[in-house]
Write a protein that holds these residues in place. Sequence first.
Motif, PDB file in Angstrom:
ATOM      1  N   GLU A 121     -76.673  84.991 -35.369  1.00 41.25           N
ATOM      2  CA  GLU A 121     -76.568  86.208 -36.181  1.00 41.25           C
ATOM      3  C   GLU A 121     -77.542  87.304 -35.757  1.00 41.25           C
ATOM      4  O   GLU A 121     -77.181  88.475 -35.716  1.00 41.25           O
ATOM      5  N   GLU A 122     -78.771  86.898 -35.455  1.00 39.22           N
ATOM      6  CA  GLU A 122     -79.802  87.909 -35.244  1.00 39.22           C
ATOM      7  C   GLU A 122     -80.953  87.354 -34.412  1.00 39.22           C
ATOM      8  O   GLU A 122     -81.301  86.180 -34.551  1.00 39.22           O
ATOM      9  N   VAL A 123     -81.528  88.194 -33.572  1.00 37.77           N
ATOM     10  CA  VAL A 123     -82.699  87.802 -32.781  1.00 37.77           C
ATOM     11  C   VAL A 123     -83.740  88.912 -32.906  1.00 37.77           C
ATOM     12  O   VAL A 123     -83.413  90.094 -32.761  1.00 37.77           O
TER      13      VAL A 123
ATOM     14  N   PHE B  87     -91.128  95.882 -31.090  1.00 33.27           N
ATOM     15  CA  PHE B  87     -90.201  94.914 -31.671  1.00 33.27           C
ATOM     16  C   PHE B  87     -88.797  95.321 -31.223  1.00 33.27           C
ATOM     17  O   PHE B  87     -88.482  96.517 -31.174  1.00 33.27           O
ATOM     18  N   PHE B  88     -87.956  94.325 -30.944  1.00 27.08           N
ATOM     19  CA  PHE B  88     -86.546  94.583 -30.684  1.00 27.08           C
ATOM     20  C   PHE B  88     -85.743  93.731 -31.654  1.00 27.08           C
ATOM     21  O   PHE B  88     -85.952  92.511 -31.709  1.00 27.08           O
ATOM     22  N   VAL B  89     -84.872  94.361 -32.430  1.00 28.43           N
ATOM     23  CA  VAL B  89     -84.013  93.596 -33.323  1.00 28.43           C
ATOM     24  C   VAL B  89     -82.595  93.644 -32.758  1.00 28.43           C
ATOM     25  O   VAL B  89     -82.029  94.725 -32.550  1.00 28.43           O
ATOM     26  N   LEU B  90     -82.039  92.465 -32.471  1.00 28.68           N
ATOM     27  CA  LEU B  90     -80.694  92.351 -31.900  1.00 28.68           C
ATOM     28  C   LEU B  90     -79.793  91.757 -32.960  1.00 28.68           C
ATOM     29  O   LEU B  90     -80.073  90.669 -33.481  1.00 28.68           O
ATOM     30  N   ARG B  91     -78.725  92.446 -33.279  1.00 23.83           N
ATOM     31  CA  ARG B  91     -77.834  91.994 -34.343  1.00 23.83           C
ATOM     32  C   ARG B  91     -76.417  91.916 -33.801  1.00 23.83           C
ATOM     33  O   ARG B  91     -75.887  92.883 -33.256  1.00 23.83           O
ATOM     34  N   SER B  92     -75.805  90.770 -33.927  1.00 23.90           N
ATOM     35  CA  SER B  92     -74.413  90.596 -33.541  1.00 23.90           C
ATOM     36  C   SER B  92     -73.516  91.314 -34.549  1.00 23.90           C
ATOM     37  O   SER B  92     -73.705  91.163 -35.753  1.00 23.90           O
ATOM     38  N   VAL B  93     -72.583  92.136 -34.064  1.00 19.93           N
ATOM     39  CA  VAL B  93     -71.645  92.823 -34.970  1.00 19.93           C
ATOM     40  C   VAL B  93     -70.364  91.995 -35.089  1.00 19.93           C
ATOM     41  O   VAL B  93     -69.894  91.706 -36.176  1.00 19.93           O
TER      42      VAL B  93
ATOM     43  N   MET C  22     -79.715  97.190 -40.460  1.00 18.96           N
ATOM     44  CA  MET C  22     -78.652  96.812 -39.524  1.00 18.96           C
ATOM     45  C   MET C  22     -77.655  95.866 -40.201  1.00 18.96           C
ATOM     46  O   MET C  22     -76.441  96.031 -40.074  1.00 18.96           O
ATOM     47  N   LEU C  23     -78.194  94.884 -40.914  1.00 19.02           N
ATOM     48  CA  LEU C  23     -77.338  93.911 -41.606  1.00 19.02           C
ATOM     49  C   LEU C  23     -76.358  94.606 -42.543  1.00 19.02           C
ATOM     50  O   LEU C  23     -75.175  94.272 -42.582  1.00 19.02           O
ATOM     51  N   LYS C  24     -76.876  95.613 -43.285  1.00 19.71           N
ATOM     52  CA  LYS C  24     -76.059  96.335 -44.271  1.00 19.71           C
ATOM     53  C   LYS C  24     -74.899  97.078 -43.619  1.00 19.71           C
ATOM     54  O   LYS C  24     -73.911  97.393 -44.271  1.00 19.71           O
ATOM     55  N   ARG C  25     -75.058  97.440 -42.332  1.00 16.76           N
ATOM     56  CA  ARG C  25     -74.033  98.243 -41.661  1.00 16.76           C
ATOM     57  C   ARG C  25     -72.985  97.416 -40.901  1.00 16.76           C
ATOM     58  O   ARG C  25     -72.030  97.973 -40.365  1.00 16.76           O
ATOM     59  N   VAL C  26     -73.180  96.106 -40.871  1.00 17.51           N
ATOM     60  CA  VAL C  26     -72.254  95.258 -40.104  1.00 17.51           C
ATOM     61  C   VAL C  26     -70.809  95.322 -40.625  1.00 17.51           C
ATOM     62  O   VAL C  26     -69.882  95.514 -39.823  1.00 17.51           O
ATOM     63  N   PRO C  27     -70.566  95.214 -41.947  1.00 22.60           N
ATOM     64  CA  PRO C  27     -69.171  95.253 -42.406  1.00 22.60           C
ATOM     65  C   PRO C  27     -68.453  96.550 -42.036  1.00 22.60           C
ATOM     66  O   PRO C  27     -67.323  96.530 -41.546  1.00 22.60           O
TER      67      PRO C  27
END
Lengths: 119, 119
Positions: free
Chosen positions: A68-70, A78-84, A107-112
Motif C-alpha cells: 500500500e505505502e512505502v 522523506f519520500f512517501v510512495l503510495r500505490s494508486v 495522499m491516502l485521502k485522494r486515492v479513491p
Amino acid sequence: MFRDMLEEVVQSTPGGLGAVLMGYDGIAIDEYRLDSSGPDLQMLAIEYANVLKEMTRMTDVLDTGHLEEVTVKTEEFFFVLRSVNEEYFMVLTIARSGNPGKGRYLMLKRVPQLNEELS
Amino acid sequence: MFRDMLEEVVQSTPGGLGAVLMGYDGIAIDEYRLDSSGPDLQMLAIEYANVLKEMTRMTDVLDTGHLEEVTVKTEEFFFVLRSVNEEYFMVLTIARSGNPGKGRYLMLKRVPQLNEELS
C-alpha cells in the motif's frame, strides 16, 4: 486536474517540496514542484518505479498482502510512495524538517478520486 | 546479546511480531519471533536486503543523502527497515493494528549500541 491535486498535497504538507503521479512503466502523468529545490522528480519517480515493482513482487512471494505505502527517510528528505492502483503510483518529497504523517494522510485521502479518474 | 535486544524491541512495540538483524549479504546474525505467526523472517530479510541495496544505490544516484530508514505498509503488516551501518540492517515486523512509530523509535535508539557491538 491531476496537477491541482498534486499541488494541494504539496502545499498542505509541512515541508512538502514536490509530488509526481506516475505509471509503473516510468512514464509520468503530471507533477508539481514548489520550487527548483529538491531532487529531480521525474528521475526520482523512474527509480522508485523499479523499487516498487520489486517490492510488489516480493510482497507477493512472501504472501504479506498487497503493497500500500512505502516511506523512505534519507539524510535530507522523506519520500512517501503510495500505490494508486496496479498501474499508477504517487511520490511525495518532503524536507527532513517536514511532516511525512500529514503527507501520507493527504495522499491516502485522494486515492479513491484518483482511481476514479484513472480508470 | 543481539537476541535480547531484538526481543526487547519486539516486546515493547505494540503489535510487534518479530525482528531480525542481518547483513546486506543476506546472512542473518540473529532473530526473535514472538510466535510462529507472521512471515518467515529470514526469507523476508533476504528479500529486503536486495531492495535496500537497490535503494541505497538509488539514493546515491539521486544525491538525496544516506538512506536511514524505510517503512513498508502492506494489507497485513508494517515492516520497519533500519540501516545499522554499511554492512548490517534490522527488520521489524508489526501487525497492521500495531504501532510502527514506536517500533521506529526503539530501533533508532539501539543503533549506536549495535554499531559499537558490530564494529
